[in-house]
Design an enzyme around this catalytic site. Structure first.
Site, PDB file in Angstrom:
ATOM      1  N   GLU A 189       0.825  -1.210   0.000  1.00 40.47           N
ATOM      2  CA  GLU A 189       0.000   0.000   0.000  1.00 40.47           C
ATOM      3  C   GLU A 189       0.858   1.259   0.000  1.00 40.47           C
ATOM      4  O   GLU A 189       0.532   2.253  -0.673  1.00 40.47           O
ATOM      5  CB  GLU A 189      -0.937  -0.019   1.207  1.00 40.47           C
ATOM      6  CG  GLU A 189      -2.038  -1.070   1.082  1.00 40.47           C
ATOM      7  CD  GLU A 189      -2.707  -1.397   2.395  1.00 40.47           C
ATOM      8  OE1 GLU A 189      -3.684  -2.176   2.377  1.00 40.47           O
ATOM      9  OE2 GLU A 189      -2.258  -0.899   3.451  1.00 40.47           O
ATOM     10  N   ASP A 255      -5.637  -5.201  11.844  1.00 38.52           N
ATOM     11  CA  ASP A 255      -6.580  -4.517  12.729  1.00 38.52           C
ATOM     12  C   ASP A 255      -6.157  -4.651  14.185  1.00 38.52           C
ATOM     13  O   ASP A 255      -6.275  -3.706  14.971  1.00 38.52           O
ATOM     14  CB  ASP A 255      -7.989  -5.084  12.548  1.00 38.52           C
ATOM     15  CG  ASP A 255      -8.511  -4.916  11.136  1.00 38.52           C
ATOM     16  OD1 ASP A 255      -8.176  -3.897  10.498  1.00 38.52           O
ATOM     17  OD2 ASP A 255      -9.237  -5.807  10.657  1.00 38.52           O
TER      18      ASP A 255
END
Length: 309
Positions: A189, A255
């Protein structure tokens, strides 16, 4: 301890099953069936609350599957603000094949969101009562790529810190809006954001520092899977190697990393200790099969193995 809210634009009902062997065409009987509320922000809230913090979940929910998601969130005793939508909440499946130990993950794109629906969500988020807003996960079809950037511009004048964990064009727009406390891209990313190959720890650190030096984010953590992670801050970049653990599932590792790091920051720990706890959180998540995410006792135990900084 500061309070957080989380925003999940594309939540899921996470279903997990075990199967002896995956075969095409044939009906395969499964066992170890579990369902959990999922999606980036909801996962962050689940772990954050396990660590002793307070979190409110903002999320979109609708269709025939929407009430099931709402019920699962209630079972996890999370405080929630539901933004109703017409489309059906997606269902993601995680399949563990016993014969090979391989994990298969199936994730739909999510429902089409109307302009009226995402604008309603933006209005609700703008009224959030929290110290930190964690915006995590993908954007469903129909939501503009700069949605997180718009939300940040509404929250920051109110003194609310913003944490961003997303990908693609939403990540680019979110970073470029600036004003972030923390952004957590993966290596791929960050490559997409930087527009160049980042094939070493040094190159990753340099690209992350460009975001910090441009004052777009105070901290940047870049997760690199089994290799480790990089933290960029004003004083320069740091690297921590990944812990060697027996991985049962890859679901929710990022997460759990965010939740553990943000929890440490919210209780007043410095960014170095928060980074170490993030590493322990990500590693703790992979110990648990299916969609269970990190547990506090595993984070505390693994933290002893994370290198000091």
């Amino acid at each position: 301890m500061k309070s957080i809210a989380t925003l999940t634009m594309n939540p899921t009902i996470d279903a997990s099953y075990d199967v002896g062997k995956v075969r095409h065409t044939n009906k395969m009987r499964t066992d170890n069936e579990h369902y959990a509320p999922g999606g980036g922000g909801i996962n962050v809230a689940r772990v954050f609350v396990r660590l002793g913090g307070n979190a409110r979940c903002y999320y979109l929910s609708g269709g025939a599957t929407g009430p099931a998601l709402d019920g699962l969130i209630d079972l996890h005793q999370l405080v929630r603000t539901r933004i109703p939508i017409a489309g059906s909440t997606r269902i993601a499946a995680d399949i563990l094949e016993h014969e090979t130990g391989k994990e298969y993950r199936f994730t739909p794109a999510g429902p089409e969101i109307s302009e009226a629906e995402w604008r309603e969500c933006l209005d609700r988020v703008a009224e959030a009562d929290c110290d930190v807003m964690v915006m995590s996960g993908s954007l469903p079809p129909g939501v503009p790529e700069d949605f997180y950037a718009r939300a940040t511009r509404l929250l920051r004048p109110r003194g609310i810190e913003v944490v961003l964990d997303t990908s693609g064009a939403a990540l680019v727009a979110g970073i470029d809006a600036g004003g972030l406390l923390l952004v957590k891209p993966s290596q791929s990313e960050l490559q997409h954001y930087a527009g160049r190959t980042l094939d070493s720890v040094g190159a990753i650190g340099a690209a992350a520092m460009e975001i910090v030096e441009a004052e777009k984010a105070r901290f940047v953590t870049v997760t690199m899977g089994h290799e480790g992670a990089v933290l960029a801050r004003a004083e320069g970049p740091l690297f921590l190697p990944a812990l060697k653990v027996n991985a049962a599932s890859a679901v929710g590792a990022g997460d759990s990393f965010v939740a553990a790091m943000v929890h440490a920051l919210c209780r007043g720990d410095g960014e170095l200790e928060a980074f170490r706890r993030g590493m322990a959180g990500g590693s703790a998540a992979v110990l648990r099969a299916g969609t269970d995410l990190a547990r506090a006792e595993d984070i505390d135990r693994l933290l002893e193995r994370v290198e000091p900084l």
